[in-house]
Scaffold this motif. Structure first.
Motif, mmCIF file in Angstrom:
data_model
loop_
_atom_site.group_PDB
_atom_site.id
_atom_site.type_symbol
_atom_site.label_atom_id
_atom_site.label_comp_id
_atom_site.label_asym_id
_atom_site.label_seq_id
_atom_site.Cartn_x
_atom_site.Cartn_y
_atom_site.Cartn_z
ATOM 1 N N SER A 29 4.963 -3.547 -7.518
ATOM 2 C CA SER A 29 4.885 -2.559 -6.454
ATOM 3 C C SER A 29 5.580 -3.098 -5.229
ATOM 4 O O SER A 29 5.305 -4.203 -4.788
ATOM 5 N N THR A 42 -1.666 5.022 -10.508
ATOM 6 C CA THR A 42 -2.137 5.112 -9.130
ATOM 7 C C THR A 42 -3.302 4.149 -8.939
ATOM 8 O O THR A 42 -3.882 3.661 -9.906
ATOM 9 N N GLU A 43 -3.625 3.917 -7.687
ATOM 10 C CA GLU A 43 -4.723 3.008 -7.338
ATOM 11 C C GLU A 43 -6.026 3.500 -7.973
ATOM 12 O O GLU A 43 -6.331 4.683 -7.935
ATOM 13 N N GLY A 44 -6.775 2.589 -8.581
ATOM 14 C CA GLY A 44 -8.071 2.942 -9.153
ATOM 15 C C GLY A 44 -8.018 3.459 -10.582
ATOM 16 O O GLY A 44 -9.035 3.847 -11.131
ATOM 17 N N LYS A 61 -9.697 -1.715 -13.318
ATOM 18 C CA LYS A 61 -8.921 -0.741 -12.533
ATOM 19 C C LYS A 61 -7.813 -1.427 -11.755
ATOM 20 O O LYS A 61 -7.923 -2.595 -11.408
ATOM 21 N N THR A 62 -6.777 -0.653 -11.458
ATOM 22 C CA THR A 62 -5.692 -1.190 -10.640
ATOM 23 C C THR A 62 -6.105 -1.132 -9.179
ATOM 24 O O THR A 62 -6.771 -0.200 -8.750
ATOM 25 N N GLU A 63 -5.671 -2.137 -8.430
ATOM 26 C CA GLU A 63 -6.009 -2.164 -7.005
ATOM 27 C C GLU A 63 -5.021 -1.360 -6.179
ATOM 28 O O GLU A 63 -5.303 -0.981 -5.048
ATOM 29 N N ILE A 64 -3.835 -1.165 -6.719
ATOM 30 C CA ILE A 64 -2.820 -0.443 -5.953
ATOM 31 C C ILE A 64 -1.973 0.420 -6.878
ATOM 32 O O ILE A 64 -1.995 0.253 -8.093
ATOM 33 N N THR A 65 -1.203 1.302 -6.260
ATOM 34 C CA THR A 65 -0.256 2.120 -6.993
ATOM 35 C C THR A 65 0.959 1.260 -7.341
ATOM 36 O O THR A 65 1.442 0.512 -6.505
ATOM 37 N N SER A 116 0.839 -1.198 0.000
ATOM 38 C CA SER A 116 0.000 0.000 0.000
ATOM 39 C C SER A 116 0.874 1.249 0.000
ATOM 40 O O SER A 116 1.071 1.882 1.024
#
Lengths: 460, 73
Positions: B36, B63-65, B7-11, A352
């Motif tokens: 990541s 980026t996320e999303g 969509k991506t779940e994380i950056t 994260s």
């Protein structure tokens, strides 16, 4: 040694700078584009950019790191851990450039980096390795039962051509050995085109216990006791402690003696760690590998021994330290280290990345040390590992260290990204952990309990 | 026919694009792999369908999303 370049980033770069400053050595940082505003850059007296964010184009680029050393006039390089720390070619290049390499010899790095050679060296030094047999060709049954008895039960029948858990069968009962060997040979023949198998001891409930050593080459070696690093997720350590809870003194004595014997056998120079897999029930121990670097979890050893391992590395590399009597290295109290990661434990510990909008650390907790590569407002980028900080606590007893570590985690505030903070508290307060019942599948087996305790912690 | 945004779940950084536009995908099939914090994280089809668009390039940071692909289900 007058000027030290640290070929690393984050908390370990800052940690090394601290010891260098204490010794009056000037400090040089290197940084990638992603780290231009990083804490380790601010800490050093000089800092040089070495390329783009991707590690292979910056922190892993040998020629860029050497150029930075030349430009800055550094006369020594410390590699930290990860990146180039166990790259024998890099160590050789540093030495060839006329600089002081703060680490073991390239020969040691190379030998220990080769799993088979490391195992052979351990065996030659009298260090126990996981018992295994020779190969049995398809249809060969002669000698299998004797080999099984020698290896010991439970054991695994492994396909010689297999790997990663494929082509492996467990045998608990010696009466089942022959049929399992035949079945594995037949399966391996079909699956891999090679039906030969071998036997290897299986440790059903294993602990990961490692011995910190410091070698002085031909002048001998000392140990700095053990660290228990059994709590892991995705093969990465989460909580480490010293001493290992419940480890009998007689076993500790044999493990430390074996570690020192391996150092002497290889005339090892510098800080190193010898990892063992330990049977949690019988305390039989077997050599896993040797890490030829300073490790992430070295602070727990520093807390119980009162030694500064990085300072020892720097003084030994510069020729100011030639040895330490074993009797001068004591072990007092207990230390626990918790790795605070930018990750989501509920989503399989998914990373994260993000910005630390709030990062406030606790104060007034006795025995607390926090090593972190980040300050409030800093970004934890996706380019490097997810560790935000190490929360290390020393106490007179394990109970004191453990409860104060939980207190420290409760009193700190980390916002802007997801972390494993409450998961760490849940581990520290888990009933099995409290009693010292730790083993490598601990997190997997207690996952549901740990996650729900972590959730409750967030709610409270 | 509905268009589904993936969509991506994380950056992270797009390490490898595995699927091609026009390819038929089943739910769970990997479209691309993100890197990541030293981990590889697949970006997968959320439903059965045909991959109609890829909106990111290898090496790019997302980026996320972020919508990185579209599927016609």
């Amino acid at each position: 040694m007058k000027k030290l370049l640290v070929a690393n980033r984050g908390e370990i770069a800052r940690r090394i700078f601290r010891s260098a400053r204490d010794l009056g050595i000037a400090t040089v940082a290197v940084y990638s584009e992603a780290d231009a505003n990083a804490a380790h850059v601010a800490d050093a007296e000089e800092a040089l950019a070495i390329g783009p964010a991707a590690a292979r184009e910056s922190y892993l680029d040998v020629s860029k790191v050497l150029d930075a050393a030349r430009q800055s006039g550094a006369d020594a390089i410390h590699p930290g851990y990860g990146f180039l720390a166990e790259n024998a070619d890099f160590a050789e290049a540093v030495i060839a450039a006329g600089l002081t390499w703060v680490g073991p010899t390239p020969e040691s790095i190379r030998a220990m980096g080769d799993k088979q050679r490391a195992r052979d060296l351990a065996k030659a030094a009298g260090v126990p390795i996981v018992p295994g047999s020779g190969r049995f060709l398809p249809g060969e049954t002669e000698g299998v039962e004797a080999a099984g008895a020698e290896v010991g039960y439970p054991l695994l029948v492994k396909a010689a051509a297999g790997g990663g858990g494929i082509g492996m069968r467990r045998v608990d009962d010696p009466a089942k050995l022959l049929e399992t060997v035949a079945a594995t040979q037949s399966m391996a023949g079909k699956a891999f085109g090679d039906g030969s198998v071998f036997l290897e001891r299986f440790v059903p409930k294993a602990r990961h216990i490692e011995i910190q050593v410091f070698g002085f080459g031909a002048a001998g070696a000392v140990h700095l006791y053990e660290r228990d690093c059994s709590l892991q997720r995705r093969f990465q350590k989460v909580i480490e402690e010293s001493p290992a809870p419940g480890l009998p003194d007689s076993v500790r004595a044999r493990m430390t003696a074996a570690a020192v014997a391996l150092c002497r056998h290889t005339a090892y120079s510098g800080a190193g760690t010898i990892e063992f897999i330990v049977d949690a029930a019988s305390f039989e121990f077997f050599f896993l590998e040797m890490n030829t670097r300073i490790q992430v979890e070295h602070p727990v050893t520093e807390m119980v021994t009162g030694q500064d391992l990085v300072s020892m590395q720097l003084r030994f590399a510069s020729g100011a330290l030639h040895g330490v009597p074993q009797a001068d290295i004591g072990c007092q109290g207990h230390a626990v280290e918790c790795r605070l990661y930018a990750e989501n434990p509920a989503k399989h510990f998914m990373p994260s990345p993000g910005t630390l909008s709030v990062f406030s650390l606790p104060a007034d907790i006795p025995g607390l040390r926090i090593d972190s590569g980040y300050r409030q407002g800093d970004s934890v980028t996706p380019f490097y590992d997810p560790m935000i900080a190490k929360i290390i606590v020393h106490g007179a007893t394990r109970h004191e260290a453990r409860t104060n570590a939980a207190k420290a985690l409760r009193e700190m505030s980390v916002q802007g990204l997801q972390t494993n903070r409450t998961f760490l508290i849940a581990c520290l307060e888990n009933e099995s952990f409290v009693t010292g019942d730790v083993y490598t599948s601990f997190i997997d087996e207690h996952r549901i309990d740990l996650l729900s305790a972590a959730e409750e912690e967030i709610a409270s | 026919m509905t268009i589904i945004n993936i969509k991506t779940e994380i950056t992270g950084n797009i390490w490898k694009i595995e699927a091609q536009v026009g390819q038929k995908l089943a739910e769970g099939d990997t479209i691309m792999i993100l890197e990541s914090m030293k981990m590889e994280i697949p970006v997968s089809a959320t439903e059965d369908g045909v991959l109609v668009e890829i909106l990111a390039e290898e090496g790019a940071t997302v980026t996320e999303g972020t919508v990185v692909a579209r599927i016609e289900a």
